[in-house]
Design an enzyme around this catalytic site. Structure first.
Site, PDB file in Angstrom:
ATOM      1  N   ASN A  97      12.612  -3.862  12.342  1.00 36.48           N
ATOM      2  CA  ASN A  97      11.744  -4.593  13.263  1.00 36.48           C
ATOM      3  C   ASN A  97      12.340  -5.938  13.684  1.00 36.48           C
ATOM      4  O   ASN A  97      12.592  -6.800  12.843  1.00 36.48           O
ATOM      5  CB  ASN A  97      10.384  -4.817  12.581  1.00 36.48           C
ATOM      6  CG  ASN A  97       9.232  -4.826  13.571  1.00 36.48           C
ATOM      7  OD1 ASN A  97       9.441  -4.768  14.781  1.00 36.48           O
ATOM      8  ND2 ASN A  97       8.015  -4.900  13.061  1.00 36.48           N
ATOM      9  N   HIS A 103      -5.621   0.364   7.707  1.00 38.02           N
ATOM     10  CA  HIS A 103      -5.800  -1.082   7.865  1.00 38.02           C
ATOM     11  C   HIS A 103      -7.138  -1.359   8.543  1.00 38.02           C
ATOM     12  O   HIS A 103      -7.376  -0.897   9.654  1.00 38.02           O
ATOM     13  CB  HIS A 103      -4.735  -1.662   8.793  1.00 38.02           C
ATOM     14  CG  HIS A 103      -3.366  -1.712   8.212  1.00 38.02           C
ATOM     15  ND1 HIS A 103      -2.357  -2.436   8.780  1.00 38.02           N
ATOM     16  CD2 HIS A 103      -2.840  -1.136   7.114  1.00 38.02           C
ATOM     17  CE1 HIS A 103      -1.259  -2.301   8.055  1.00 38.02           C
ATOM     18  NE2 HIS A 103      -1.521  -1.510   7.038  1.00 38.02           N
ATOM     19  N   ARG A 126      -7.131  -1.096   3.426  1.00 37.07           N
ATOM     20  CA  ARG A 126      -6.647  -2.470   3.286  1.00 37.07           C
ATOM     21  C   ARG A 126      -7.523  -3.353   4.160  1.00 37.07           C
ATOM     22  O   ARG A 126      -7.810  -3.008   5.306  1.00 37.07           O
ATOM     23  CB  ARG A 126      -5.193  -2.525   3.782  1.00 37.07           C
ATOM     24  CG  ARG A 126      -4.524  -3.854   3.596  1.00 37.07           C
ATOM     25  CD  ARG A 126      -3.161  -3.892   4.275  1.00 37.07           C
ATOM     26  NE  ARG A 126      -3.251  -4.505   5.584  1.00 37.07           N
ATOM     27  CZ  ARG A 126      -2.217  -5.024   6.247  1.00 37.07           C
ATOM     28  NH1 ARG A 126      -1.000  -4.967   5.735  1.00 37.07           N
ATOM     29  NH2 ARG A 126      -2.376  -5.571   7.436  1.00 37.07           N
ATOM     30  N   TYR A 158      -1.977 -13.319   9.861  1.00 32.21           N
ATOM     31  CA  TYR A 158      -1.303 -12.031   9.735  1.00 32.21           C
ATOM     32  C   TYR A 158      -2.345 -10.901   9.654  1.00 32.21           C
ATOM     33  O   TYR A 158      -3.341 -11.021   8.936  1.00 32.21           O
ATOM     34  CB  TYR A 158      -0.426 -11.985   8.473  1.00 32.21           C
ATOM     35  CG  TYR A 158      -0.084 -10.560   8.133  1.00 32.21           C
ATOM     36  CD1 TYR A 158       0.873  -9.884   8.884  1.00 32.21           C
ATOM     37  CD2 TYR A 158      -0.787  -9.868   7.154  1.00 32.21           C
ATOM     38  CE1 TYR A 158       1.129  -8.549   8.652  1.00 32.21           C
ATOM     39  CE2 TYR A 158      -0.530  -8.535   6.917  1.00 32.21           C
ATOM     40  CZ  TYR A 158       0.433  -7.882   7.671  1.00 32.21           C
ATOM     41  OH  TYR A 158       0.677  -6.555   7.444  1.00 32.21           O
ATOM     42  N   ASP A 218      -3.141  -7.525   1.585  1.00 32.16           N
ATOM     43  CA  ASP A 218      -1.741  -7.941   1.748  1.00 32.16           C
ATOM     44  C   ASP A 218      -1.671  -9.456   1.891  1.00 32.16           C
ATOM     45  O   ASP A 218      -2.204 -10.023   2.850  1.00 32.16           O
ATOM     46  CB  ASP A 218      -1.163  -7.263   3.005  1.00 32.16           C
ATOM     47  CG  ASP A 218       0.354  -7.372   3.101  1.00 32.16           C
ATOM     48  OD1 ASP A 218       0.944  -8.168   2.342  1.00 32.16           O
ATOM     49  OD2 ASP A 218       0.936  -6.659   3.944  1.00 32.16           O
ATOM     50  N   HIS A 229       1.199 -10.946   2.197  1.00 32.36           N
ATOM     51  CA  HIS A 229       2.346 -11.095   3.102  1.00 32.36           C
ATOM     52  C   HIS A 229       3.243 -12.273   2.728  1.00 32.36           C
ATOM     53  O   HIS A 229       3.630 -13.086   3.587  1.00 32.36           O
ATOM     54  CB  HIS A 229       1.859 -11.183   4.557  1.00 32.36           C
ATOM     55  CG  HIS A 229       2.729 -10.408   5.503  1.00 32.36           C
ATOM     56  ND1 HIS A 229       3.724 -10.996   6.223  1.00 32.36           N
ATOM     57  CD2 HIS A 229       2.759  -9.095   5.825  1.00 32.36           C
ATOM     58  CE1 HIS A 229       4.333 -10.079   6.967  1.00 32.36           C
ATOM     59  NE2 HIS A 229       3.761  -8.911   6.734  1.00 32.36           N
ATOM     60  N   GLU A 270      -0.913  -7.073  -2.458  1.00 30.75           N
ATOM     61  CA  GLU A 270       0.444  -6.790  -1.979  1.00 30.75           C
ATOM     62  C   GLU A 270       1.235  -8.053  -1.679  1.00 30.75           C
ATOM     63  O   GLU A 270       0.683  -9.016  -1.137  1.00 30.75           O
ATOM     64  CB  GLU A 270       0.312  -5.937  -0.714  1.00 30.75           C
ATOM     65  CG  GLU A 270       1.603  -5.635   0.007  1.00 30.75           C
ATOM     66  CD  GLU A 270       1.345  -4.760   1.236  1.00 30.75           C
ATOM     67  OE1 GLU A 270       0.322  -4.047   1.279  1.00 30.75           O
ATOM     68  OE2 GLU A 270       2.168  -4.810   2.166  1.00 30.75           O
ATOM     69  N   GLU A 330       8.226  -4.099   0.537  1.00 26.35           N
ATOM     70  CA  GLU A 330       8.482  -3.529   1.869  1.00 26.35           C
ATOM     71  C   GLU A 330       9.732  -4.111   2.504  1.00 26.35           C
ATOM     72  O   GLU A 330      10.284  -3.508   3.415  1.00 26.35           O
ATOM     73  CB  GLU A 330       7.261  -3.684   2.785  1.00 26.35           C
ATOM     74  CG  GLU A 330       6.916  -5.104   3.132  1.00 26.35           C
ATOM     75  CD  GLU A 330       5.634  -5.216   3.952  1.00 26.35           C
ATOM     76  OE1 GLU A 330       4.659  -4.549   3.626  1.00 26.35           O
ATOM     77  OE2 GLU A 330       5.648  -5.989   4.923  1.00 26.35           O
ATOM     78  N   ARG A 365       7.075  -0.734  -2.986  1.00 24.48           N
ATOM     79  CA  ARG A 365       6.838  -0.422  -1.563  1.00 24.48           C
ATOM     80  C   ARG A 365       8.100  -0.132  -0.763  1.00 24.48           C
ATOM     81  O   ARG A 365       8.028   0.257   0.404  1.00 24.48           O
ATOM     82  CB  ARG A 365       6.058  -1.569  -0.913  1.00 24.48           C
ATOM     83  CG  ARG A 365       4.615  -1.509  -1.321  1.00 24.48           C
ATOM     84  CD  ARG A 365       3.757  -2.560  -0.703  1.00 24.48           C
ATOM     85  NE  ARG A 365       3.794  -2.674   0.725  1.00 24.48           N
ATOM     86  CZ  ARG A 365       3.314  -1.770   1.593  1.00 24.48           C
ATOM     87  NH1 ARG A 365       2.768  -0.653   1.147  1.00 24.48           N
ATOM     88  NH2 ARG A 365       3.388  -1.975   2.887  1.00 24.48           N
ATOM     89  N   HIS A 370       5.661   1.597   2.264  1.00 25.70           N
ATOM     90  CA  HIS A 370       5.387   0.918   3.518  1.00 25.70           C
ATOM     91  C   HIS A 370       5.248   1.971   4.624  1.00 25.70           C
ATOM     92  O   HIS A 370       6.048   2.893   4.698  1.00 25.70           O
ATOM     93  CB  HIS A 370       6.578  -0.002   3.813  1.00 25.70           C
ATOM     94  CG  HIS A 370       6.387  -0.959   4.926  1.00 25.70           C
ATOM     95  ND1 HIS A 370       7.456  -1.532   5.575  1.00 25.70           N
ATOM     96  CD2 HIS A 370       5.280  -1.473   5.491  1.00 25.70           C
ATOM     97  CE1 HIS A 370       7.012  -2.367   6.498  1.00 25.70           C
ATOM     98  NE2 HIS A 370       5.703  -2.349   6.473  1.00 25.70           N
ATOM     99  N   ASP A 393       6.138   0.013  12.663  1.00 30.03           N
ATOM    100  CA  ASP A 393       7.577  -0.125  12.918  1.00 30.03           C
ATOM    101  C   ASP A 393       8.397   0.904  12.149  1.00 30.03           C
ATOM    102  O   ASP A 393       9.609   0.990  12.324  1.00 30.03           O
ATOM    103  CB  ASP A 393       8.071  -1.548  12.632  1.00 30.03           C
ATOM    104  CG  ASP A 393       7.565  -2.139  11.326  1.00 30.03           C
ATOM    105  OD1 ASP A 393       6.337  -2.206  11.139  1.00 30.03           O
ATOM    106  OD2 ASP A 393       8.401  -2.544  10.505  1.00 30.03           O
ATOM    107  N   GLU A 431       0.943   4.044   2.863  1.00 28.66           N
ATOM    108  CA  GLU A 431       0.332   3.284   3.959  1.00 28.66           C
ATOM    109  C   GLU A 431       0.365   4.101   5.259  1.00 28.66           C
ATOM    110  O   GLU A 431       1.349   4.774   5.546  1.00 28.66           O
ATOM    111  CB  GLU A 431       1.100   1.966   4.158  1.00 28.66           C
ATOM    112  CG  GLU A 431       0.518   1.057   5.225  1.00 28.66           C
ATOM    113  CD  GLU A 431       1.284  -0.268   5.338  1.00 28.66           C
ATOM    114  OE1 GLU A 431       2.469  -0.312   4.962  1.00 28.66           O
ATOM    115  OE2 GLU A 431       0.671  -1.257   5.787  1.00 28.66           O
ATOM    116  N   TRP A 485       6.367 -15.864   7.009  1.00 25.49           N
ATOM    117  CA  TRP A 485       5.360 -15.211   7.856  1.00 25.49           C
ATOM    118  C   TRP A 485       4.770 -14.022   7.113  1.00 25.49           C
ATOM    119  O   TRP A 485       5.427 -13.272   6.479  1.00 25.49           O
ATOM    120  CB  TRP A 485       5.953 -14.748   9.179  1.00 25.49           C
ATOM    121  CG  TRP A 485       4.940 -13.958   9.948  1.00 25.49           C
ATOM    122  CD1 TRP A 485       3.825 -14.431  10.557  1.00 25.49           C
ATOM    123  CD2 TRP A 485       4.905 -12.541  10.107  1.00 25.49           C
ATOM    124  NE1 TRP A 485       3.110 -13.406  11.105  1.00 25.49           N
ATOM    125  CE2 TRP A 485       3.746 -12.232  10.831  1.00 25.49           C
ATOM    126  CE3 TRP A 485       5.756 -11.496   9.685  1.00 25.49           C
ATOM    127  CZ2 TRP A 485       3.390 -10.914  11.179  1.00 25.49           C
ATOM    128  CZ3 TRP A 485       5.419 -10.200  10.021  1.00 25.49           C
ATOM    129  CH2 TRP A 485       4.245  -9.918  10.772  1.00 25.49           C
TER     130      TRP A 485
END
Ligand code: EZ4
Ligand code: CO
Length: 402
Positions: free
Chosen positions: A37, A122, A147, A159, A210, A212, A236, A262, A283, A312, A316, A339, A402
C-alpha cells in the site's frame, strides 16, 4: 514443467493492486499478489527488473528452492518490498501446483482442518452511536466477530473512520493527507465505546479493536486493563513492534489478548514476541510475509508457543491474497481468525473468485489451485493512480505513527 513467462499487472479498480502472473510450458498459469500500500510501483519494478529474469526456465514445483534463491540469493535480506515480491512468486507457484495436481491449495498444506473460517468485519462510526449502528448492521449480515472503531471527541480525523458517506479505505489518492492524534483523548474514550457495545449487544459477539501502533507500552497496558471487563477477542497493534521487548510491559499489565504483525515481513520481526509468549495472535500474512513457504514455517513455530494466526485482510490485500489466506486458514491447526474488509464490486469483477461468505464464516471453494483469476481486459480499464496512506501528527505538530 517449466516457467516460460511472467509479468506484472497493475490495476486500480477503486484502489491499486499489483499482481504477478506466471505462465508455464504446459499452459497452466498462476497468480500472486505483490501489493504494498502506497509503495506499489517499487514491488512491480523489483519483480520486473530483478526477479522475473531469474525464474524463467525453472521448475514451478520447486517452491522451496525458488524461495531460498530469491531470499538468500539477493544477499540483501527481508524488507517489505523484497518480501512482497517473493510472496508474489511463491503464491503464484502454489497456484500452479494446485492446478497441475488438480486440487485446491489447502490440500497441499495439510488438508482441511476446519469446515469454515471465522472472519471479523470492521464496524465504525464518527461517534459511539454511529459505531453501535454499524455493529448492528454487521451483526445482521451474520458476522460473529466485529472490530469496532469510533471517532474520538476532540480529534477531527481518526484511523478506521470514513471521512464521508462512503466506505472506509485507508489509502487516499494524491499525496499523503494529515491526520491528528492525541493518546490522551483516545484513552479517555475507548473503554466508553466498548462498555456501550457490550451493554447493547451482550456477551456473545467477539469484539476486536485496532490501536494502529499509536500507544506506548505502558499506555497500552493501561488500555488493555481497562478493556478487560469487556473481554475483547484481541487488542491489535497496541505499540510499534520494532522493539519487541516493549510487549513484555504490555503483557505484565493486562490479560487482554494481543495481536500484532500486519507490517511484519519475516519471522525475525516476531521471534522474541512469540518465544516469550508476549502475544496471542500473529497478523503477518502471505503477501507481506514471503508467501506460503515462509508463513507455514512462521505459523508452525508460533504453534509451539500457543500463538495463533489472525491474518491481515484489509482492502489493500488483493483478492489473490484473500483466496490464498483462506486456503492457509483452512489447512493449518493454529488458525485463530481472519480479517475481512470487503473489496469494491469493481475489484471483485476484476478478480473473479471462488471464495464465499456465509453465516460469519468463509470458505475458499474447491477449485484447483487458489480459485481466483484476473480479468486482464477489465483490469486495463482501471489504470494505476498514485495513492498514499495518511501521516499522523500530535496536536502540537509532532509527526507520530499513523
Ligand atoms: O491500516 O491495511 O487492521 N487493519 C489495518 C489496515 C491498515 C492498512 C494499511 O495498508 O490496520 O486498515
Ligand atoms: Co490493523
Amino acid at each position: 514443467m517449466k516457467i516460460t513467462n511472467a509479468y506484472v499487472n497493475i490495476t486500480s479498480p477503486g484502489r491499486n493492486f499489483v499482481t504477478l502472473k506466471i505462465e508455464t510450458d504446459e499452459g497452466i498459469h498462476g497468480l500472486g499478489d505483490g501489493t504494498l500500500n502506497g509503495r506499489e510501483l517499487s514491488v512491480a519494478s523489483y519483480l520486473t527488473e530483478h526477479v522475473i529474469p531469474c525464474i524463467i526456465g525453472r521448475d514451478p514445483f520447486q517452491t522451496e528452492d525458488i524461495w531460498q534463491y530469491l531470499y538468500r540469493g539477493a544477499y540483501w535480506r527481508r524488507g517489505p518490498v523484497t518480501m512482497a515480491a517473493i510472496a508474489a512468486v511463491d503464491v503464484a507457484l502454489w497456484d500452479i501446483k494446485g492446478k497441475a495436481l488438480n486440487t485446491p491449495v489447502y490440500n497441499l498444506l495439510g488438508g482441511k482442518s476446519r469446515e469454515g473460517i471465522l472472519v471479523y468485519a470492521h464496524a465504525n462510526g464518527k461517534d459511539i452511536d454511529h459505531a453501535l449502528e454499524d455493529v448492528a448492521r454487521h451483526k445482521e449480515m451474520g458476522f460473529k466477530a466485529i472490530r469496532v472503531q469510533s471517532g474520538i471527541p476532540g480529534l477531527a480525523t481518526t484511523y478506521g473512520i470514513s471521512k464521508g458517506p462512503g466506505r472506509y479505505e485507508p489509502a487516499e489518492r494524491g499525496l499523503p493527507s494529515e491526520y491528528e492524534w492525541s493518546s490522551e483523548l483516545y484513552l479517555r474514550h475507548v473503554s466508553k465505546l466498548f462498555a456501550q457495545v457490550r451493554e447493547v449487544f451482550g456477551d456473545e459477539l467477539h469484539l476486536l479493536h485496532d490501536c494502529h501502533h499509536r500507544l506506548t507500552p505502558i499506555e497500552a497496558g493501561r488500555l488493555g486493563k481497562e478493556l478487560e471487563p469487556f473481554h475483547l477477542f484481541w487488542m491489535e497493534d497496541p505499540t510499534p513492534a520494532e522493539l519487541q521487548e516493549g510487549y513484555k510491559i504490555i503483557r505484565e499489565h493486562t490479560t487482554t489478548p494481543i495481536a500484532v504483525g500486519e507490517v511484519f515481513n519475516s519471522i525475525w520481526d516476531a521471534h522474541d514476541l512469540i518465544r516469550n509468549q508476549w502475544i496471542d495472535y500473529l497478523r503477518m500474512t502471505l503477501v507481506h510475509g514471503g508467501g506460503f513457504t515462509h508463513l507455514k514455517k512462521a505459523a508452525d513455530f508460533a504453534d509451539l508457543y500457543h500463538v495463533r494466526t489472525g491474518f491481515h485482510g484489509a482492502t489493500d490485500l488483493s483478492p489473490v491474497t484473500m483466496a490464498a489466506a483462506l486456503h492457509f486458514d483452512t489447512a493449518i491447526h493454529n488458525f485463530g481468525i481472519q480479517e475481512l474488509m470487503p473489496h469494491t464490486d469493481e475489484t471483485d469483477a476484476v478478480f473473479p473468485h471462488q471464495y464465499s461468505f456465509k453465516d460469519g464464516l468463509m470458505v475458499p471453494g474447491d477449485a484447483p489451485g487458489l480459485g481466483v483469476e484476473l480479468d486482464e481486459s477489465l483490469a486495463a480499464k482501471y489504470p494505476y493512480q498514485r495513492a498514499y496512506l495518511p501521516v499522523n501528527r500530535k496536536l502540537d505538530g509532532t509527526l507520530t505513527d499513523w
